[in-house]
Design a protein around this motif. Structure first.
Motif, PDB file in Angstrom:
ATOM      1  N   TYR A 129       0.903  -0.963  -0.111  1.00 45.37           N
ATOM      2  CA  TYR A 129       0.021  -0.102   0.073  1.00 45.37           C
ATOM      3  C   TYR A 129       1.477   1.278   0.108  1.00 45.37           C
ATOM      4  O   TYR A 129       2.085   1.208   1.194  1.00 45.37           O
ATOM      5  CB  TYR A 129      -1.029  -0.135   1.053  1.00 45.37           C
ATOM      6  CG  TYR A 129      -1.888  -0.829   1.051  1.00 45.37           C
ATOM      7  CD1 TYR A 129      -3.135  -0.229   0.334  1.00 45.37           C
ATOM      8  CD2 TYR A 129      -1.617  -2.039   1.632  1.00 45.37           C
ATOM      9  CE1 TYR A 129      -4.703  -1.912   0.393  1.00 45.37           C
ATOM     10  CE2 TYR A 129      -3.077  -2.739   1.259  1.00 45.37           C
ATOM     11  CZ  TYR A 129      -4.118  -2.845   1.050  1.00 45.37           C
ATOM     12  OH  TYR A 129      -5.164  -3.459   0.481  1.00 45.37           O
ATOM     13  N   ALA A 130       0.222   2.181  -0.751  1.00 43.46           N
ATOM     14  CA  ALA A 130       0.661   3.596  -0.923  1.00 43.46           C
ATOM     15  C   ALA A 130      -0.542   4.393  -0.499  1.00 43.46           C
ATOM     16  O   ALA A 130      -1.396   4.356  -0.046  1.00 43.46           O
ATOM     17  CB  ALA A 130       1.078   3.694  -2.199  1.00 43.46           C
ATOM     18  N   CYS A 131      -0.100   5.762   0.569  1.00 46.50           N
ATOM     19  CA  CYS A 131      -0.925   6.585   1.741  1.00 46.50           C
ATOM     20  C   CYS A 131       0.042   7.146   1.220  1.00 46.50           C
ATOM     21  O   CYS A 131       1.270   7.972   2.468  1.00 46.50           O
ATOM     22  CB  CYS A 131      -0.948   5.592   2.859  1.00 46.50           C
ATOM     23  SG  CYS A 131      -2.455   6.761   4.301  1.00 46.50           S
ATOM     24  N   GLU A 132      -0.784   8.520   1.488  1.00 41.70           N
ATOM     25  CA  GLU A 132      -0.684   9.984   1.699  1.00 41.70           C
ATOM     26  C   GLU A 132      -1.157  10.059   3.293  1.00 41.70           C
ATOM     27  O   GLU A 132      -2.891  10.758   2.177  1.00 41.70           O
ATOM     28  CB  GLU A 132      -0.925  10.650   0.088  1.00 41.70           C
ATOM     29  CG  GLU A 132      -0.224  12.199  -0.147  1.00 41.70           C
ATOM     30  CD  GLU A 132      -0.011  12.983  -1.049  1.00 41.70           C
ATOM     31  OE1 GLU A 132       0.605  13.696  -1.673  1.00 41.70           O
ATOM     32  OE2 GLU A 132      -1.076  13.358  -1.521  1.00 41.70           O
ATOM     33  N   VAL A 133      -0.713  11.170   3.445  1.00 37.61           N
ATOM     34  CA  VAL A 133      -1.072  12.168   4.092  1.00 37.61           C
ATOM     35  C   VAL A 133      -1.350  13.804   4.248  1.00 37.61           C
ATOM     36  O   VAL A 133      -0.447  14.289   4.052  1.00 37.61           O
ATOM     37  CB  VAL A 133      -1.364  11.800   5.923  1.00 37.61           C
ATOM     38  CG1 VAL A 133      -2.229  12.388   7.161  1.00 37.61           C
ATOM     39  CG2 VAL A 133      -1.179  10.688   6.721  1.00 37.61           C
ATOM     40  N   THR A 134      -2.663  14.658   3.461  1.00 36.73           N
ATOM     41  CA  THR A 134      -2.120  15.984   3.336  1.00 36.73           C
ATOM     42  C   THR A 134      -3.489  16.786   3.998  1.00 36.73           C
ATOM     43  O   THR A 134      -3.763  16.126   5.137  1.00 36.73           O
ATOM     44  CB  THR A 134      -3.056  15.933   2.138  1.00 36.73           C
ATOM     45  OG1 THR A 134      -4.100  15.429   2.513  1.00 36.73           O
ATOM     46  CG2 THR A 134      -2.215  14.827   0.931  1.00 36.73           C
ATOM     47  N   ARG A 135      -2.886  17.442   4.500  1.00 29.00           N
ATOM     48  CA  ARG A 135      -4.130  18.904   5.223  1.00 29.00           C
ATOM     49  C   ARG A 135      -5.089  18.937   4.878  1.00 29.00           C
ATOM     50  O   ARG A 135      -5.271  19.386   3.528  1.00 29.00           O
ATOM     51  CB  ARG A 135      -2.611  20.499   5.152  1.00 29.00           C
ATOM     52  CG  ARG A 135      -1.497  20.111   5.836  1.00 29.00           C
ATOM     53  CD  ARG A 135      -0.970  21.227   6.776  1.00 29.00           C
ATOM     54  NE  ARG A 135      -0.474  21.923   5.365  1.00 29.00           N
ATOM     55  CZ  ARG A 135       0.236  23.215   5.105  1.00 29.00           C
ATOM     56  NH1 ARG A 135       0.946  23.133   5.760  1.00 29.00           N
ATOM     57  NH2 ARG A 135       0.081  24.216   4.058  1.00 29.00           N
TER      58      ARG A 135
END
Length: 159
Positions: A129-135
């Motif tokens: 998995y790839a996960c991006e956490v953004t504001r």
């Protein structure tokens, strides 16, 4: 009360839409205890993909430097990854994370964080998995990568 089994994806779509899930079950606990405790909300779901959100504030979720704790950001990514993977497992299967790596890109003090996870490689047992956490403004806060193993048969019992 009898329960009606639903595929995980359908159960979660109903949950997001605010449709009743009373009497329905999908084999997993939703929302999870940790998500209820922290206030993590599932906002989007597809097969192998999930997006969750959390309102964060360093006054509540802070570390000794006064920013939002990296462990909380990692938990948010893990929640998205686990939810994404739950849509891929079959009845009677379970799963567990065997690797989780987070790279932090910028600090956060008070914001709404959004973690979007997607399967980038799905094998018979291991899924990457790839996960991006953004504001809220879309700027990345962290990226996470994970490997999740699907448990079958006796290995899945009690998990």
């Amino acid at each position: 009360m009898t329960t009606t089994p639903l595929p995980v994806l359908e159960f979660l779509r109903r949950h997001i839409a605010g449709l009743p899930t009373d009497g329905a079950e999908c084999g997993f606990r939703y929302p999870t205890a940790i998500s209820r405790t922290l206030g993590i909300e599932l906002v989007e779901i597809e097969s192998g993909c999930a997006t969750v959100e959390l309102k964060v504030d360093a006054d509540v979720h802070g570390n000794q430097q006064g920013t939002v704790h990296g462990g909380l950001i990692t938990e948010l990514a893990d929640a998205a990854i686990g939810t994404a993977h739950s849509t891929l497992v079959q009845t009677g299967e379970s799963f567990t994370t065997i690797e989780l790596r987070t790279v932090f890109l910028r600090p956060v003090w008070r914001d709404t964080l959004r973690a979007t996870a997607r399967a980038v490689h799905t094998g018979r047992t291991l899924t990457h998995y790839a996960c991006e956490v953004t504001r809220a403004d879309g700027k990345p806060v962290a990226t996470a990568s994970s490997i999740v193993t699907t448990l079958r048969g006796e290995r899945s019992h009690g998990r």
